[in-house]
Design a protein around this motif. Structure first.
Motif, short mmCIF file in Angstrom:
data_model
loop_
_atom_site.label_atom_id
_atom_site.label_comp_id
_atom_site.label_asym_id
_atom_site.label_seq_id
_atom_site.Cartn_x
_atom_site.Cartn_y
_atom_site.Cartn_z
N THR A 243 0.91 -1.23 0.03
CA THR A 243 0.01 0.01 0.00
C THR A 243 0.88 1.25 0.00
OG1 THR A 243 -1.58 -1.01 1.22
CG2 THR A 243 -1.90 1.12 1.06
N PHE A 244 1.92 1.15 0.74
CA PHE A 244 2.68 2.50 0.97
C PHE A 244 3.50 2.54 -0.25
CE2 PHE A 244 6.73 4.97 1.63
CZ PHE A 244 6.33 5.93 2.46
N LEU A 245 3.94 1.70 -0.97
CA LEU A 245 4.49 1.92 -2.43
C LEU A 245 3.76 2.40 -3.52
CD1 LEU A 245 7.45 1.07 -3.84
CD2 LEU A 245 6.53 -0.90 -4.19
N GLN A 246 2.43 1.72 -3.53
CA GLN A 246 1.58 2.34 -4.62
C GLN A 246 1.03 3.79 -4.35
OE1 GLN A 246 0.23 1.17 -7.31
NE2 GLN A 246 1.30 -1.22 -7.09
N VAL B 25 4.73 6.12 -3.47
CA VAL B 25 5.82 6.32 -4.10
C VAL B 25 5.44 6.29 -5.70
CG1 VAL B 25 8.12 5.24 -4.64
CG2 VAL B 25 7.32 5.24 -2.55
N ILE B 26 4.89 4.89 -5.98
CA ILE B 26 4.41 4.79 -7.58
C ILE B 26 3.41 6.17 -8.02
CG2 ILE B 26 3.42 3.46 -9.24
CD1 ILE B 26 4.28 1.33 -7.68
N LYS B 27 2.49 6.52 -7.28
CA LYS B 27 1.70 7.66 -7.36
C LYS B 27 2.25 8.82 -7.79
CE LYS B 27 -2.51 9.81 -5.25
NZ LYS B 27 -3.16 9.74 -4.16
N VAL C 154 5.30 9.52 -9.16
CA VAL C 154 6.56 9.19 -9.86
C VAL C 154 6.91 10.50 -10.96
CG1 VAL C 154 7.72 8.01 -12.07
CG2 VAL C 154 6.79 6.81 -9.98
N ASP C 155 5.68 10.90 -11.35
CA ASP C 155 5.94 11.89 -12.46
C ASP C 155 5.83 13.32 -11.52
OD1 ASP C 155 5.37 10.22 -14.52
OD2 ASP C 155 3.15 10.36 -14.56
N LYS C 156 5.24 13.66 -10.58
CA LYS C 156 5.34 14.73 -9.98
C LYS C 156 6.82 15.00 -9.14
CE LYS C 156 0.38 15.25 -9.45
NZ LYS C 156 -0.70 15.28 -8.57
N VAL C 157 7.32 13.81 -8.66
CA VAL C 157 8.50 14.14 -7.84
C VAL C 157 9.67 13.14 -8.39
CG1 VAL C 157 9.76 13.63 -5.70
CG2 VAL C 157 7.12 14.14 -5.78
N PRO C 158 10.35 13.68 -9.38
CA PRO C 158 11.40 12.96 -10.35
C PRO C 158 12.48 12.20 -9.19
CG PRO C 158 11.30 15.05 -11.18
CD PRO C 158 10.40 14.98 -10.03
N GLY C 159 12.78 10.91 -9.53
CA GLY C 159 13.69 10.28 -8.45
C GLY C 159 13.13 9.57 -7.22
N ILE C 160 11.77 9.96 -6.95
CA ILE C 160 11.20 9.17 -5.87
C ILE C 160 11.33 7.96 -5.74
CG2 ILE C 160 8.76 8.98 -6.72
CD1 ILE C 160 7.88 10.13 -3.85
N THR C 161 11.03 7.01 -6.74
CA THR C 161 11.24 5.66 -6.57
C THR C 161 12.89 5.24 -6.31
OG1 THR C 161 9.70 5.44 -8.32
CG2 THR C 161 11.10 3.50 -7.92
N GLU C 162 13.97 5.90 -6.63
CA GLU C 162 15.18 5.73 -6.46
C GLU C 162 15.29 5.96 -5.01
OE1 GLU C 162 14.27 7.29 -9.12
OE2 GLU C 162 14.86 5.95 -10.53
N MET C 163 14.84 7.25 -4.62
CA MET C 163 14.99 7.53 -3.24
C MET C 163 14.69 6.37 -2.21
SD MET C 163 13.15 10.74 -1.17
CE MET C 163 13.48 11.94 -2.45
N TYR C 164 13.30 6.01 -2.50
CA TYR C 164 12.77 5.13 -1.74
C TYR C 164 13.59 3.40 -1.73
CZ TYR C 164 9.25 2.04 0.77
OH TYR C 164 8.81 1.25 1.47
#
Length: 389
Positions: free
Chosen positions: A361-364, A367-369, A371-381
């Motif tokens: 749930t947290f990832l969806q 984080v994933i939600k 991705v377009d608004k915060v570049p690099g958020i996936t890599e950060m997490y």
């Protein structure tokens, strides 16, 4: 200066001698394996050890080092090769892969000297009938090869029968044994039964005892007087036997000495907790005090100094003390602070509550939600989590 020179010379000669010995050992092993594998006839006429190594290499697939090591504990005989091969064939016919066969022989070489049809096959048939089908059977035997040494009628069957008396389905029995395969190699009736009967007499529901056997059977295998002490201690803390947390509290108390228990209390008091708050947290989630002192200290430091949480929040969520800081808390906290700074967290959601939701749930949702608004958020997490792991 001369002494220093002599020391260096002695050290040099020692290193040279070690290198020579290692080289000779390697050459001897290479010569040994060459003589075994290249010869058209095994060396059984001159050495049972060489026959054993030859057989382990050719018929069982062991690597050279393992074959030599096993041959020091086990001597196979060419006259009984058919009996040994029948064991190998039986294991393979019951879904043992080549890798599993090698591991089993390395862990318990004596398995090759068992009587396949008289000893192993009846146990396999019984275990399969109880639910250890397909890949579950080799996994079980590999996790605890001592099972093959236990008598079927006087040990394995009674163990299963006892587990059936306290667990209401074969699926639960299989789950318990898969988690703790040693359950089939201990005298359950002699050690576990007195504790089960005592817990039932004290008013612990049957499902609570089931949970203990499934999650931490070693707790219920403790000496009876230790179980009596733990139950009375938990009752004195104010938890009722029918409470959902009672059995977990017993598990925690029984797992540590009185000295360790007192040390944890003193350590938490030194961080600003009073005794009432510690007991309140323990009653809410007893497993929080199963954590090591170091883990509790690190968690409190993170919550109080990094997240700036108030102590009462942690008391309300004692599970916080059990979370892994580097693989759960810090990555989530970093992501949430970025989202908070960009005003992307919807509604009035407290960061501390967002630490408790499940991983998927947290990832969806956080984080994933974005991705377009915060570049690099996936890599950060994910990057932080992978690095720490």
């Amino acid at each position: 200066m001369q002494k220093k020179y002599l020391s260096i010379t002695v050290l040099y000669h020692k290193m040279a001698n070690n290198q020579i010995r290692n080289l000779l050992s390697h050459i001897q092993k290479r010569f040994f394996i060459s003589s075994v594998t290249l010869s058209s006839t095994p060396l059984s006429a001159t050495s049972s050890s060489s026959f054993t190594v030859h057989y382990l290499l050719k018929s069982c697939g062991l690597p050279l080092e393992s074959a030599i090591s096993v041959s020091e504990k086990l001597q196979l005989d060419a006259k009984n090769q058919q009996r040994t091969q029948s064991v190998v064939d039986l294991l393979k016919s019951h879904n043992f892969s080549d890798t599993q066969l090698v591991k089993l022989i390395e862990k318990r070489p004596a398995v090759l000297q068992c009587k396949a049809q008289e000893n192993i096959q009846p146990k396999f048939e019984y275990l399969i009938k109880q639910g250890f089908k397909g890949k579950l059977l080799p996994e079980l035997i590999l996790s605890n090869p001592v099972i093959l040494r236990r008598a079927l009628d006087s040990h394995i069957k009674p163990s299963f029968e006892f587990l059936k008396s306290v667990l209401d389905s074969n699926d639960k029995i299989v789950a318990a044994i898969r988690r703790s395969s040693w359950l089939l190699t201990f005298d359950l009736k002699g050690t576990m039964q007195p504790n089960v009967e005592f817990l039932l007499k004290e008013g612990v529901p049957a499902y609570g005892i089931e949970k203990m056997i499934l999650l931490q059977p070693r707790a219920i295998m403790q000496k009876h007087d230790r179980m009596v002490y733990a139950v009375n201690a938990v009752k004195n803390l104010g938890l009722e036997p029918k409470s959902r947390m009672f059995i977990h509290a017993v598990r925690v108390i029984i797992s540590m000495s009185e000295l360790t228990w007192k040390k944890k209390f003193e350590m938490m008091k030194s961080m600003g907790w009073n005794e009432e708050e510690i007991l309140s947290a323990f009653k809410r989630d007893p497993l929080c005090l199963a954590c090591s002192e170091e883990k509790i200290k690190n968690a409190m430091d993170f919550y109080l100094n990094t997240m700036k949480l108030k102590p009462h929040v942690i008391i309300a969520y004692p599970k916080f003390l059990m979370y892994a800081i580097d693989t759960r808390l810090r990555p989530r906290y970093n992501v949430l602070k970025v989202l908070e700074s960009k005003k992307l967290i919807e509604g009035d959601k407290k960061i501390e509550w967002l630490l408790t939701i499940n991983e998927k749930t947290f990832l969806q949702q956080y984080v994933i939600k974005y991705v377009d608004k915060v570049p690099g958020i996936t890599e950060m997490y994910l990057g932080t989590r992978k690095l720490k792991r």
